[in-house]
Write an enzyme that holds these catalytic residues in place. Sequence first.
Site, PDB file in Angstrom:
ATOM      1  N   LYS A  41       0.832  -1.209   0.000  1.00 23.55           N
ATOM      2  CA  LYS A  41       0.000   0.000   0.000  1.00 23.55           C
ATOM      3  C   LYS A  41       0.866   1.259   0.000  1.00 23.55           C
ATOM      4  O   LYS A  41       2.055   1.194   0.325  1.00 23.55           O
ATOM      5  CB  LYS A  41      -0.895  -0.023   1.237  1.00 23.55           C
ATOM      6  CG  LYS A  41      -0.110  -0.076   2.535  1.00 23.55           C
ATOM      7  CD  LYS A  41      -0.945  -0.597   3.705  1.00 23.55           C
ATOM      8  CE  LYS A  41      -0.120  -0.623   4.970  1.00 23.55           C
ATOM      9  NZ  LYS A  41      -0.746  -1.387   6.042  1.00 23.55           N
ATOM     10  N   TYR A 257      14.319  30.775   8.773  1.00 25.47           N
ATOM     11  CA  TYR A 257      13.135  31.418   9.348  1.00 25.47           C
ATOM     12  C   TYR A 257      13.203  31.486  10.882  1.00 25.47           C
ATOM     13  O   TYR A 257      13.654  30.544  11.539  1.00 25.47           O
ATOM     14  CB  TYR A 257      11.878  30.630   8.974  1.00 25.47           C
ATOM     15  CG  TYR A 257      11.450  30.838   7.544  1.00 25.47           C
ATOM     16  CD1 TYR A 257      11.216  32.123   7.040  1.00 25.47           C
ATOM     17  CD2 TYR A 257      11.264  29.749   6.698  1.00 25.47           C
ATOM     18  CE1 TYR A 257      10.821  32.310   5.720  1.00 25.47           C
ATOM     19  CE2 TYR A 257      10.855  29.928   5.382  1.00 25.47           C
ATOM     20  CZ  TYR A 257      10.631  31.220   4.902  1.00 25.47           C
ATOM     21  OH  TYR A 257      10.238  31.388   3.605  1.00 25.47           O
TER      22      TYR A 257
HETATM   23  C1  PLP Z   1       0.150  -2.314   6.660  1.00 28.11           C
HETATM   24  C2  PLP Z   1      -0.367  -3.610   7.108  1.00 28.11           C
HETATM   25  C3  PLP Z   1       0.485  -4.728   7.200  1.00 28.11           C
HETATM   26  C4  PLP Z   1       1.984  -4.622   7.081  1.00 28.11           C
HETATM   27  O1  PLP Z   1       2.454  -4.091   8.291  1.00 28.11           O
HETATM   28  P1  PLP Z   1       4.000  -3.837   8.597  1.00 28.11           P
HETATM   29  O2  PLP Z   1       4.010  -3.410  10.007  1.00 28.11           O
HETATM   30  O3  PLP Z   1       4.423  -2.744   7.679  1.00 28.11           O
HETATM   31  O4  PLP Z   1       4.719  -5.095   8.348  1.00 28.11           O
HETATM   32  C5  PLP Z   1      -0.097  -5.947   7.504  1.00 28.11           C
HETATM   33  N1  PLP Z   1      -1.425  -6.065   7.719  1.00 28.11           N
HETATM   34  C6  PLP Z   1      -2.267  -5.006   7.662  1.00 28.11           C
HETATM   35  C7  PLP Z   1      -3.707  -5.203   7.934  1.00 28.11           C
HETATM   36  C8  PLP Z   1      -1.762  -3.755   7.376  1.00 28.11           C
HETATM   37  O5  PLP Z   1      -2.585  -2.692   7.352  1.00 28.11           O
END
Ligand code: PLP
Length: 371
Positions: A41, A257
């Site tokens: 994702k 800044y």
């Molecule tokens: C993002 C996600 C993962 C992967 O998690 P990591 O901590 O990055 O390994 C696995 N399962 C779900 C449901 C997630 O949202």
Amino acid sequence: MTDIPEHLASAIVTVDLAALKSNYRTLSARAAPAACGVAIKGEAYGLGMAVVAKVLWAEGCKNFFVARPMEGAELRRVLPDAAIYVLDGLYSGQVDFYLKNRLMPALVSLVEAQEWALKSRGAPCAIHFDTGIHRLGFTPAEFAKLCADADAIKSIHIKLLMSHLACADEVDHPMNARQLAVFNEHRKLLPDVPASFANSSGIMLGADYHFDLVRAGVALYGDNPQPGGPNPMKPVVTLHVKVMQTRFVKQGDTIGYSATWKAPRDSRIAILGAGYRDGIPRKLSSSRSDGPAQVFIAGRRVPIVGRVSMDMMAADVTDIPESEISRGTLAEIFGPNISVDEAAGWAGTISYELLTHLGNRYHRRYIGSES
Ligand SMILES: *Cc1c(COP(=O)(O)O)cnc(C)c1O
């Protein structure tokens, strides 16, 4: 993902695909005999989904998890034969889009299951049930209700049963065992359906947590799945920012800044071409109470000085011989010399956030694809 030619970019993200593959193999070996699926994702946590997906597919990965249906559709164009799960679940009116792109929603409620049952024409899905993180998912009671309804169960094709850990990165956290017990208990209701429970850190918790399919995420991209201990993962992402200009300032002059940093001596300052619009946290500004955040340039670490602004930031390079730094010299924000975890720690955040915020003004370079 947009790309900017190297000579037109003020900063470069380098993704080491050989390290990515190696991390995938490491996690697969840990998870075996469970299959190793991947969370891809958010543009593969900012690395670029298409490239990462192809590499992992070539390594034998068959199961991919995205957050949003649009991400799933994009992934489908890259991998025509992959199993693609969408963690969002299902908003009303989306079923046709899922079917068209052969995406599997991770359904989170009875309402979603009903809509899927009505319109999915037998297409597969996952059931996501909550074992304690209290974010998305069927409550255990709702899940039991679904399983008790033989017609409902017959009308949806459940390909995966999944749940998500809240505290997997803390090995000794009591929540892990508690969630595992709830998962095991409720899994009995659908004993023939493959199960998935572990994220990256969950893989490290041992075989009890692996079931049939794990969902590796951030560790693939180099993060330490067991913070505090040695990192078994190879660094994958390096962020380099080019020096835009160097300048000499007098003792007492201020940088940036709000004039928050005042030179304690005559100094040489390098202005670097990335700022908070590029995902460099403004918290890396030099007002940090526990010492300055650093960048790595010309072979050593130097402090960030003054405020991180939208498009640039500054580092104190007084201690580096003048000839070693000029316009275009690269400063590492994170990579082999400063880990993503360390840089994230300075900003009071986690590697996930740092990686996924990188934005689109970088030249992205992929190396190591031949190995
Ligand atoms: C993002 C996600 C993962 C992967 O998690 P990591 O901590 O990055 O390994 C696995 N399962 C779900 C449901 C997630 O949202």
